[in-house]
Design a protein around this motif. Structure first.
Motif, PDB file in Angstrom:
ATOM      1  N   ILE A   1      16.922 -25.177 -42.681  1.00  0.00           N
ATOM      2  CA  ILE A   1      17.913 -24.996 -43.034  1.00  0.00           C
ATOM      3  C   ILE A   1      18.592 -26.875 -43.502  1.00  0.00           C
ATOM      4  O   ILE A   1      19.482 -27.234 -44.025  1.00  0.00           O
ATOM      5  CB  ILE A   1      19.103 -24.399 -42.607  1.00  0.00           C
ATOM      6  CG1 ILE A   1      20.322 -24.128 -43.525  1.00  0.00           C
ATOM      7  CG2 ILE A   1      19.525 -25.060 -41.171  1.00  0.00           C
ATOM      8  CD1 ILE A   1      21.422 -23.127 -42.955  1.00  0.00           C
ATOM      9  N   CYS A   2      17.558 -27.700 -42.650  1.00  0.00           N
ATOM     10  CA  CYS A   2      17.766 -28.887 -42.683  1.00  0.00           C
ATOM     11  C   CYS A   2      16.741 -29.656 -43.526  1.00  0.00           C
ATOM     12  O   CYS A   2      16.649 -30.843 -43.733  1.00  0.00           O
ATOM     13  CB  CYS A   2      17.541 -29.426 -41.289  1.00  0.00           C
ATOM     14  SG  CYS A   2      18.888 -29.133 -40.090  1.00  0.00           S
ATOM     15  N   GLY A   3      16.228 -28.692 -44.175  1.00  0.00           N
ATOM     16  CA  GLY A   3      15.074 -29.166 -45.263  1.00  0.00           C
ATOM     17  C   GLY A   3      13.967 -29.804 -44.585  1.00  0.00           C
ATOM     18  O   GLY A   3      13.096 -30.563 -45.165  1.00  0.00           O
ATOM     19  N   LEU A   4      13.422 -29.337 -43.353  1.00  0.00           N
ATOM     20  CA  LEU A   4      12.225 -29.822 -42.729  1.00  0.00           C
ATOM     21  C   LEU A   4      11.266 -28.927 -42.323  1.00  0.00           C
ATOM     22  O   LEU A   4      11.470 -27.767 -42.242  1.00  0.00           O
ATOM     23  CB  LEU A   4      12.889 -30.464 -41.677  1.00  0.00           C
ATOM     24  CG  LEU A   4      13.590 -31.758 -41.363  1.00  0.00           C
ATOM     25  CD1 LEU A   4      14.206 -32.005 -40.118  1.00  0.00           C
ATOM     26  CD2 LEU A   4      13.098 -32.996 -42.022  1.00  0.00           C
ATOM     27  N   GLU A   5       9.825 -29.240 -42.393  1.00  0.00           N
ATOM     28  CA  GLU A   5       8.995 -28.485 -41.787  1.00  0.00           C
ATOM     29  C   GLU A   5       9.184 -28.539 -40.112  1.00  0.00           C
ATOM     30  O   GLU A   5       9.405 -29.565 -39.730  1.00  0.00           O
ATOM     31  CB  GLU A   5       7.584 -28.857 -41.958  1.00  0.00           C
ATOM     32  CG  GLU A   5       7.320 -28.718 -43.528  1.00  0.00           C
ATOM     33  CD  GLU A   5       7.370 -27.294 -43.901  1.00  0.00           C
ATOM     34  OE1 GLU A   5       6.821 -26.474 -42.927  1.00  0.00           O
ATOM     35  OE2 GLU A   5       7.593 -27.076 -45.222  1.00  0.00           O
ATOM     36  N   TYR A   6       9.004 -27.337 -39.463  1.00  0.00           N
ATOM     37  CA  TYR A   6       9.085 -27.567 -38.037  1.00  0.00           C
ATOM     38  C   TYR A   6       7.956 -28.108 -37.297  1.00  0.00           C
ATOM     39  O   TYR A   6       6.971 -27.143 -37.062  1.00  0.00           O
ATOM     40  CB  TYR A   6       9.616 -26.215 -37.327  1.00  0.00           C
ATOM     41  CG  TYR A   6       9.691 -26.315 -35.912  1.00  0.00           C
ATOM     42  CD1 TYR A   6      10.575 -27.182 -35.488  1.00  0.00           C
ATOM     43  CD2 TYR A   6       8.938 -25.534 -35.105  1.00  0.00           C
ATOM     44  CE1 TYR A   6      11.040 -27.144 -33.845  1.00  0.00           C
ATOM     45  CE2 TYR A   6       9.351 -25.683 -33.804  1.00  0.00           C
ATOM     46  CZ  TYR A   6      10.000 -26.379 -33.282  1.00  0.00           C
ATOM     47  OH  TYR A   6      10.396 -26.495 -31.854  1.00  0.00           O
ATOM     48  N   ASP A   7       7.619 -29.292 -37.093  1.00  0.00           N
ATOM     49  CA  ASP A   7       6.402 -29.719 -36.492  1.00  0.00           C
ATOM     50  C   ASP A   7       6.925 -30.745 -35.216  1.00  0.00           C
ATOM     51  O   ASP A   7       7.426 -31.442 -35.264  1.00  0.00           O
ATOM     52  CB  ASP A   7       5.531 -30.989 -37.489  1.00  0.00           C
ATOM     53  CG  ASP A   7       4.449 -31.286 -36.751  1.00  0.00           C
ATOM     54  OD1 ASP A   7       4.524 -31.977 -35.556  1.00  0.00           O
ATOM     55  OD2 ASP A   7       3.284 -31.238 -37.429  1.00  0.00           O
TER      56      ASP A   7
ATOM     57  N   GLU B   1       5.845 -32.557 -32.798  1.00  0.00           N
ATOM     58  CA  GLU B   1       5.307 -33.914 -32.668  1.00  0.00           C
ATOM     59  C   GLU B   1       5.978 -34.862 -33.575  1.00  0.00           C
ATOM     60  O   GLU B   1       6.550 -36.103 -33.445  1.00  0.00           O
ATOM     61  CB  GLU B   1       3.938 -34.027 -32.716  1.00  0.00           C
ATOM     62  CG  GLU B   1       3.229 -35.283 -32.400  1.00  0.00           C
ATOM     63  CD  GLU B   1       3.625 -35.609 -30.855  1.00  0.00           C
ATOM     64  OE1 GLU B   1       3.923 -36.970 -30.613  1.00  0.00           O
ATOM     65  OE2 GLU B   1       3.798 -35.034 -29.738  1.00  0.00           O
ATOM     66  N   GLN B   2       6.035 -34.367 -34.890  1.00  0.00           N
ATOM     67  CA  GLN B   2       6.586 -35.369 -36.098  1.00  0.00           C
ATOM     68  C   GLN B   2       7.902 -35.480 -35.856  1.00  0.00           C
ATOM     69  O   GLN B   2       8.773 -36.529 -36.417  1.00  0.00           O
ATOM     70  CB  GLN B   2       6.000 -34.808 -37.386  1.00  0.00           C
ATOM     71  CG  GLN B   2       4.736 -34.988 -37.686  1.00  0.00           C
ATOM     72  CD  GLN B   2       4.695 -34.446 -39.211  1.00  0.00           C
ATOM     73  OE1 GLN B   2       5.277 -35.169 -40.182  1.00  0.00           O
ATOM     74  NE2 GLN B   2       3.321 -34.057 -39.569  1.00  0.00           N
ATOM     75  N   LEU B   3       8.756 -34.494 -35.341  1.00  0.00           N
ATOM     76  CA  LEU B   3      10.155 -34.301 -35.273  1.00  0.00           C
ATOM     77  C   LEU B   3      10.596 -35.128 -34.077  1.00  0.00           C
ATOM     78  O   LEU B   3      12.148 -35.336 -33.854  1.00  0.00           O
ATOM     79  CB  LEU B   3      10.768 -32.800 -35.144  1.00  0.00           C
ATOM     80  CG  LEU B   3      10.706 -32.056 -36.512  1.00  0.00           C
ATOM     81  CD1 LEU B   3      11.012 -30.718 -36.326  1.00  0.00           C
ATOM     82  CD2 LEU B   3      11.671 -32.715 -37.586  1.00  0.00           C
ATOM     83  N   ARG B   4       9.794 -35.766 -33.252  1.00  0.00           N
ATOM     84  CA  ARG B   4      10.344 -36.330 -31.848  1.00  0.00           C
ATOM     85  C   ARG B   4      10.944 -37.531 -32.204  1.00  0.00           C
ATOM     86  O   ARG B   4      11.860 -37.768 -31.660  1.00  0.00           O
ATOM     87  CB  ARG B   4       9.159 -36.547 -31.032  1.00  0.00           C
ATOM     88  CG  ARG B   4       8.548 -35.427 -30.324  1.00  0.00           C
ATOM     89  CD  ARG B   4       7.348 -35.735 -29.508  1.00  0.00           C
ATOM     90  NE  ARG B   4       7.685 -37.122 -28.520  1.00  0.00           N
ATOM     91  CZ  ARG B   4       6.879 -37.762 -27.882  1.00  0.00           C
ATOM     92  NH1 ARG B   4       5.492 -37.806 -28.317  1.00  0.00           N
ATOM     93  NH2 ARG B   4       7.461 -38.517 -27.110  1.00  0.00           N
TER      94      ARG B   4
END
Length: 238
Positions: free
Chosen positions: A74-80, A82-85
């Motif tokens: 819903i935030c327009g992101l892929e759930y990763d 490491e990348q989201l840190r």
């Protein structure tokens, strides 16, 4: 917008003569996004949370859903993780959670959450819970007239006017029950440029809990959130 003008905008002008500093205290509780990269555990804590199983009519059922709710889509992101840190959206969610913790410490509410107005992956306009302290609860509230007939959150999201329920047993308006211990509730819109961009919902296990001081502190935080960017996910790819 001044705090007094904000009170008027959410239908609480009768509290404008209160001489306490609660509005200013509430505004000061809104946190700033951290600059430091967070760890993977913090990413998981800020993006995922358990939710109740919902019945066919949308009511909270018995027990928890098998899968946690994840805020990334819903935030327009892929759930990763490491990348989201070090993603700016993660910093935004960290600041929202700190804000909620600050408000709970200030008001002693048993449950408090911040919801953002958003379009979910199914194309539905909803209020999505982005930070909260308290028991498990519904993740999304539909922003429809039909759901507003049974939900204070949806009603406030649509009307832009605050709702105070001093005693749920005597309340004859919309009320969505997910915890039968809740006895009182205060729900305040976050209005920016005349639009409702989110809400703060607070609940307590005793009636008449939200006195003027607690109410004003929450309103002050809503006014500050309206002027912040904490209800606007950054448009940056993970």
């Amino acid at each position: 917008m001044s705090h007094e003008a904000y009170l008027r905008s959410v239908g609480l002008s009768d509290l404008g003569d209160d001489d306490s500093d609660a509005l200013q205290r509430g505004a000061s509780l809104v946190a700033h996004p951290p600059h430091a990269t967070v760890d993977a555990e913090t990413v998981a804590d800020r993006y995922e949370y358990l939710v109740p199983e919902l019945g066919e009519d949308g009511a909270c059922g018995v027990g928890l859903a098998d899968d946690p709710y994840n805020l990334a889509p819903i935030c327009g992101l892929e759930y990763d993780q490491e990348q989201l840190r070090d993603h700016p959206n993660t910093a935004r969610l960290v600041a929202l959670h700190e804000t909620v913790e600050n408000l709970v410490a200030e008001t002693d509410a048993d449950w408090l959450g911040v919801y953002r107005r958003a379009t979910n992956p199914d194309g539905e306009e909803v209020l999505v819970k982005e930070a909260y302290v308290g028991d498990h609860s519904r993740a999304e509230f539909p922003l429809t007239e039909s759901f507003a007939e049974r939900s204070n959150n949806s009603t406030v999201g649509l009307t832009g006017e605050a709702v105070l329920v001093n005693d749920v047993t005597d309340h004859d308006g919309p009320y969505y029950e997910c915890d039968d211990r809740v006895a009182s509730e205060f729900c305040c819109p976050i209005r920016s440029d005349g639009e409702v961009v989110g809400i703060v919902d607070a609940e307590a296990h005793e009636p008449d809990f939200f006195d003027d001081d607690r109410t004003l502190a929450i309103v002050g935080a809503c006014a500050e959130l309206a002027d912040s960017r904490l209800l606007s996910p950054p448009r940056v790819e993970a």
